[in-house]
Structures are given as C-alpha cells and as structure tokens.
Design a protein around this motif. Structure first.
Motif, PDB file in Angstrom:
ATOM      1  N   GLU A  91       0.795  -1.216   0.000  1.00  0.00           N
ATOM      2  CA  GLU A  91       0.000   0.000   0.000  1.00  0.00           C
ATOM      3  C   GLU A  91       0.830   1.271   0.000  1.00  0.00           C
ATOM      4  O   GLU A  91       0.385   2.314  -0.493  1.00  0.00           O
ATOM      5  N   ASP A  92       2.025   1.224   0.567  1.00  0.00           N
ATOM      6  CA  ASP A  92       2.861   2.416   0.623  1.00  0.00           C
ATOM      7  C   ASP A  92       4.275   2.012   0.997  1.00  0.00           C
ATOM      8  O   ASP A  92       4.511   0.881   1.413  1.00  0.00           O
ATOM      9  N   THR A  93       5.226   2.921   0.829  1.00  0.00           N
ATOM     10  CA  THR A  93       6.612   2.652   1.172  1.00  0.00           C
ATOM     11  C   THR A  93       7.227   3.874   1.832  1.00  0.00           C
ATOM     12  O   THR A  93       6.699   4.992   1.730  1.00  0.00           O
ATOM     13  N   LEU A  94       8.361   3.672   2.475  1.00  0.00           N
ATOM     14  CA  LEU A  94       9.069   4.782   3.101  1.00  0.00           C
ATOM     15  C   LEU A  94       9.466   5.826   2.060  1.00  0.00           C
ATOM     16  O   LEU A  94       9.274   7.034   2.270  1.00  0.00           O
ATOM     17  N   LEU A  95      10.026   5.389   0.960  1.00  0.00           N
ATOM     18  CA  LEU A  95      10.479   6.329  -0.063  1.00  0.00           C
ATOM     19  C   LEU A  95       9.312   7.086  -0.665  1.00  0.00           C
ATOM     20  O   LEU A  95       9.360   8.313  -0.829  1.00  0.00           O
ATOM     21  N   ARG A  96       8.249   6.395  -0.984  1.00  0.00           N
ATOM     22  CA  ARG A  96       7.105   7.007  -1.660  1.00  0.00           C
ATOM     23  C   ARG A  96       6.450   8.080  -0.804  1.00  0.00           C
ATOM     24  O   ARG A  96       5.991   9.107  -1.314  1.00  0.00           O
ATOM     25  N   GLN A  97       6.404   7.859   0.511  1.00  0.00           N
ATOM     26  CA  GLN A  97       5.753   8.824   1.390  1.00  0.00           C
ATOM     27  C   GLN A  97       6.483  10.161   1.428  1.00  0.00           C
ATOM     28  O   GLN A  97       5.885  11.190   1.728  1.00  0.00           O
ATOM     29  N   GLY A  98       7.780  10.151   1.131  1.00  0.00           N
ATOM     30  CA  GLY A  98       8.541  11.383   1.196  1.00  0.00           C
ATOM     31  C   GLY A  98       8.646  12.128  -0.119  1.00  0.00           C
ATOM     32  O   GLY A  98       9.273  13.187  -0.178  1.00  0.00           O
ATOM     33  N   LEU A  99       8.069  11.577  -1.192  1.00  0.00           N
ATOM     34  CA  LEU A  99       8.176  12.223  -2.495  1.00  0.00           C
ATOM     35  C   LEU A  99       6.992  13.147  -2.754  1.00  0.00           C
ATOM     36  O   LEU A  99       5.859  12.851  -2.382  1.00  0.00           O
ATOM     37  N   ASN A 100       7.284  14.270  -3.384  1.00  0.00           N
ATOM     38  CA  ASN A 100       6.247  15.240  -3.732  1.00  0.00           C
ATOM     39  C   ASN A 100       6.573  15.803  -5.115  1.00  0.00           C
ATOM     40  O   ASN A 100       7.604  16.466  -5.264  1.00  0.00           O
ATOM     41  N   PRO A 101       5.766  15.494  -6.134  1.00  0.00           N
ATOM     42  CA  PRO A 101       4.469  14.823  -6.067  1.00  0.00           C
ATOM     43  C   PRO A 101       4.605  13.324  -5.804  1.00  0.00           C
ATOM     44  O   PRO A 101       5.641  12.732  -6.100  1.00  0.00           O
ATOM     45  N   THR A 102       3.541  12.738  -5.245  1.00  0.00           N
ATOM     46  CA  THR A 102       3.534  11.306  -4.962  1.00  0.00           C
ATOM     47  C   THR A 102       3.516  10.520  -6.269  1.00  0.00           C
ATOM     48  O   THR A 102       2.690  10.793  -7.146  1.00  0.00           O
ATOM     49  N   PRO A 103       4.423   9.564  -6.437  1.00  0.00           N
ATOM     50  CA  PRO A 103       4.432   8.772  -7.676  1.00  0.00           C
ATOM     51  C   PRO A 103       3.114   8.019  -7.841  1.00  0.00           C
ATOM     52  O   PRO A 103       2.521   7.567  -6.857  1.00  0.00           O
ATOM     53  N   PRO A 104       2.647   7.869  -9.065  1.00  0.00           N
ATOM     54  CA  PRO A 104       1.396   7.131  -9.275  1.00  0.00           C
ATOM     55  C   PRO A 104       1.575   5.651  -8.964  1.00  0.00           C
ATOM     56  O   PRO A 104       2.658   5.094  -9.159  1.00  0.00           O
ATOM     57  N   SER A 105       0.512   5.030  -8.480  1.00  0.00           N
ATOM     58  CA  SER A 105       0.536   3.588  -8.277  1.00  0.00           C
ATOM     59  C   SER A 105       0.275   2.913  -9.615  1.00  0.00           C
ATOM     60  O   SER A 105      -0.801   3.074 -10.203  1.00  0.00           O
ATOM     61  N   LEU A 106       1.242   2.152 -10.089  1.00  0.00           N
ATOM     62  CA  LEU A 106       1.092   1.494 -11.386  1.00  0.00           C
ATOM     63  C   LEU A 106       0.314   0.192 -11.289  1.00  0.00           C
ATOM     64  O   LEU A 106       0.147  -0.508 -12.292  1.00  0.00           O
ATOM     65  N   THR A 107      -0.163  -0.143 -10.081  1.00  0.00           N
ATOM     66  CA  THR A 107      -1.064  -1.285  -9.949  1.00  0.00           C
ATOM     67  C   THR A 107      -2.467  -0.912 -10.427  1.00  0.00           C
ATOM     68  O   THR A 107      -3.333  -1.779 -10.548  1.00  0.00           O
ATOM     69  N   GLU A 108      -2.677   0.363 -10.686  1.00  0.00           N
ATOM     70  CA  GLU A 108      -3.945   0.844 -11.225  1.00  0.00           C
ATOM     71  C   GLU A 108      -3.723   1.311 -12.666  1.00  0.00           C
ATOM     72  O   GLU A 108      -2.668   1.839 -13.002  1.00  0.00           O
ATOM     73  N   ALA A 109      -4.728   1.121 -13.486  1.00  0.00           N
ATOM     74  CA  ALA A 109      -4.609   1.512 -14.889  1.00  0.00           C
ATOM     75  C   ALA A 109      -4.388   3.013 -14.996  1.00  0.00           C
ATOM     76  O   ALA A 109      -5.041   3.802 -14.309  1.00  0.00           O
ATOM     77  N   GLY A 110      -3.438   3.415 -15.833  1.00  0.00           N
ATOM     78  CA  GLY A 110      -3.123   4.820 -15.994  1.00  0.00           C
ATOM     79  C   GLY A 110      -3.550   5.356 -17.348  1.00  0.00           C
ATOM     80  O   GLY A 110      -4.160   4.652 -18.160  1.00  0.00           O
ATOM     81  N   ALA A 111      -3.195   6.611 -17.599  1.00  0.00           N
ATOM     82  CA  ALA A 111      -3.622   7.276 -18.824  1.00  0.00           C
ATOM     83  C   ALA A 111      -2.644   7.080 -19.968  1.00  0.00           C
ATOM     84  O   ALA A 111      -2.979   7.362 -21.119  1.00  0.00           O
ATOM     85  N   PHE A 112      -1.432   6.598 -19.685  1.00  0.00           N
ATOM     86  CA  PHE A 112      -0.404   6.500 -20.716  1.00  0.00           C
ATOM     87  C   PHE A 112      -0.387   5.125 -21.380  1.00  0.00           C
ATOM     88  O   PHE A 112      -0.528   4.097 -20.720  1.00  0.00           O
ATOM     89  N   GLY A 113      -0.176   5.136 -22.695  1.00  0.00           N
ATOM     90  CA  GLY A 113      -0.021   3.903 -23.441  1.00  0.00           C
ATOM     91  C   GLY A 113       1.412   3.405 -23.374  1.00  0.00           C
ATOM     92  O   GLY A 113       2.278   4.040 -22.760  1.00  0.00           O
ATOM     93  N   PRO A 114       1.720   2.274 -24.022  1.00  0.00           N
ATOM     94  CA  PRO A 114       3.058   1.677 -23.923  1.00  0.00           C
ATOM     95  C   PRO A 114       4.174   2.574 -24.450  1.00  0.00           C
ATOM     96  O   PRO A 114       5.258   2.632 -23.874  1.00  0.00           O
ATOM     97  N   GLY A 115       3.937   3.289 -25.561  1.00  0.00           N
ATOM     98  CA  GLY A 115       4.958   4.170 -26.093  1.00  0.00           C
ATOM     99  C   GLY A 115       5.291   5.290 -25.130  1.00  0.00           C
ATOM    100  O   GLY A 115       6.463   5.652 -24.936  1.00  0.00           O
ATOM    101  N   GLU A 116       4.284   5.842 -24.502  1.00  0.00           N
ATOM    102  CA  GLU A 116       4.486   6.929 -23.537  1.00  0.00           C
ATOM    103  C   GLU A 116       5.149   6.422 -22.257  1.00  0.00           C
ATOM    104  O   GLU A 116       6.025   7.083 -21.686  1.00  0.00           O
ATOM    105  N   GLN A 117       4.730   5.231 -21.799  1.00  0.00           N
ATOM    106  CA  GLN A 117       5.357   4.666 -20.610  1.00  0.00           C
ATOM    107  C   GLN A 117       6.827   4.372 -20.846  1.00  0.00           C
ATOM    108  O   GLN A 117       7.673   4.635 -19.988  1.00  0.00           O
ATOM    109  N   PHE A 118       7.137   3.836 -22.013  1.00  0.00           N
ATOM    110  CA  PHE A 118       8.538   3.573 -22.350  1.00  0.00           C
ATOM    111  C   PHE A 118       9.332   4.876 -22.346  1.00  0.00           C
ATOM    112  O   PHE A 118      10.457   4.936 -21.823  1.00  0.00           O
ATOM    113  N   TRP A 119       8.783   5.926 -22.928  1.00  0.00           N
ATOM    114  CA  TRP A 119       9.486   7.208 -22.989  1.00  0.00           C
ATOM    115  C   TRP A 119       9.768   7.732 -21.578  1.00  0.00           C
ATOM    116  O   TRP A 119      10.858   8.226 -21.305  1.00  0.00           O
ATOM    117  N   ILE A 120       8.787   7.605 -20.674  1.00  0.00           N
ATOM    118  CA  ILE A 120       8.975   8.061 -19.298  1.00  0.00           C
ATOM    119  C   ILE A 120      10.064   7.256 -18.603  1.00  0.00           C
ATOM    120  O   ILE A 120      10.952   7.807 -17.943  1.00  0.00           O
TER     121      ILE A 120
END
Length: 247
Positions: A91-120
């Motif tokens: 559900e959460d991690t030590l590192l993630r709690q300290g980041l701002n903005p909070t990184p998205p949880s990739l266990t949930e479907a996101g808005a980016f397709g494979p080409g965009e995810q690869f670029w990121i």
C-alpha cells in the motif's frame, strides 16, 4: 508609441520582480508542503502534454504482450520500480511517502499507453524523482519493464509473486547475456509492509542492529567478534536481471 513604451516598462518590471523573487528565498521548496491547486494543474498538464507529444513517436515492439517479455520485465520492475510505484499487496513505502508529487501507483490503470510509458521510463521526468533509466539500461530492458507495466493492473498478489519468483520448473527460454542486478530496495519499502500492522518506527525487525549492540550481544553469548566470510550470492539461472552487472 506610448503603448509600446508602457509594455516595455511593464515587461522590465515583471522580469526584475521575478528575479528578485527567485533570489529572495521567500518560496519554500520543501517537499513536505503540497503544491497549490494551480501549481498541480500547471505541472501535471505540462508533463502530460510533453510525454504524449514525444511518446506518440515511439515505435512499440510487436511482441510487447509476449509472456517472456512480461516475465523478464517483472524482475526489472520489482528491483527498480516497486519502492515508488508499488505492487499488489503493497500500500505504501518509506520512499514514496517522502516524495512530492507522490508517484502514481502502477497497480492501477493509468492514462499512458506503452509508447508513452517507455518514454517516461527511459527519459525520466524532471523534478519528480523519476529517474532516466535510459542512462544505465538499454532499450530491450526498458521495453520488458514497459510490457510488464501494461499487465500489472490486472495481476493479483499471487500472480505478481509467481512472475517475479517463478517456480523451479519455470525456466527462461535463453540467457541473452544482458542480465542486470538492480540492487535491493527493501529498506525503502518497510513502511508499506508495516502499514497493515505496526509502524516501521520501533517495529521489530525494521532497524538494523548497530555494531556496538551486535558486539555486546556477541560477548554476552560467549561468541567472539571474529567475522566469518559471507558466501557470495549466486544469481538464479533464469534471472534476466541477476548476473551482477549492477547499475
């Protein structure tokens, strides 16, 4: 003519005001404070449009959905990404709690397709904590992680574990010679594992014993402090990310 002069003066005033603001130290850059609603919108919209403009030009491999790519990508994701982007059952991690903005949880479907995810993954995102893994990894590695991320939202905790730690009978098709050991980030994830129970602060097993405490315990039990050499860990035969070629 007077209008142009007024515009010029206004521009100079705004530029000097911005310069003074930057050098004043008035703005607090602490990650403990949330961005304003306007700031969030501006940053997120800028990032989203930038990624979409560049990710749309990426050629996606035809075998992206292959089980082999997904299996190999699971190990890369588990070693590189979980501390920020989570996994099923975490559900959460030590590192993630300290980041701002909070990184998205990739266990949930996101808005980016494979080409965009690869670029990121390859290029990273400035001022977010998202690293550019393309500096240390080749495209094949990053496409494997991208393939796994596409599958991740549909995985249960058990399915995730089977992909990351396959049963003995499940072997890789071939060793292609570009394995990577990305290191152990478990220490950054303890808070997430303890979020369902005790807090990591003061929880048993969540802090390493100091050298002094270890020595005291050793003397109390009658053992000497002579260190025994540790056996080198051997990579699994089917682990595409574990031949010691660390980054």
């Amino acid at each position: 003519m007077r209008i142009l002069y007024s515009i010029f003066v206004l521009g100079v005033v705004l530029a000097l005001s911005g310069f003074a603001f930057i050098h004043s130290g008035v703005y607090n850059v602490t990650a403990m404070d949330e961005h304003s609603s306007l700031g969030k919108w501006a940053l997120h919209t800028t990032m989203k449009n930038s990624v979409e403009a560049r990710g749309s030009e990426v050629d996606v491999p035809s075998n992206l959905a292959s089980e082999e790519m997904i299996r190999q990508g699971a190990r890369g994701y588990d070693q590189l990404c979980v501390a920020c982007h989570l996994k099923p059952g975490l559900e959460d991690t030590l590192l993630r709690q300290g980041l701002n903005p909070t990184p998205p949880s990739l266990t949930e479907a996101g808005a980016f397709g494979p080409g965009e995810q690869f670029w990121i993954i390859k290029n990273g995102i400035k001022m977010t904590g998202m690293p550019a893994w393309g500096v240390t990894h080749d495209d094949k590695d990053l496409w494997e992680i991208t393939a796994f991320i596409q599958r991740l939202p549909s995985l249960s905790e058990a399915e995730y574990t089977r992909l990351v730690q396959p049963e003995p009978g499940v072997q890789a098709k071939a060793d292609d010679g570009h394995d990577h050991d990305h290191g152990n980030m478990d220490g950054m994830m303890m808070m997430g594992e303890s979020s369902q129970g005790e807090s990591s602060h003061g929880a048993p097993g969540h802090h390493a014993m100091s050298g002094q405490d270890s020595a005291s315990q050793s003397e109390a039990s009658g053992h000497h402090s002579e260190k025994e050499p540790k056996a080198a860990s051997e990579p699994k035969a089917d682990d595409h990310y574990a031949d010691g070629h660390s980054h």
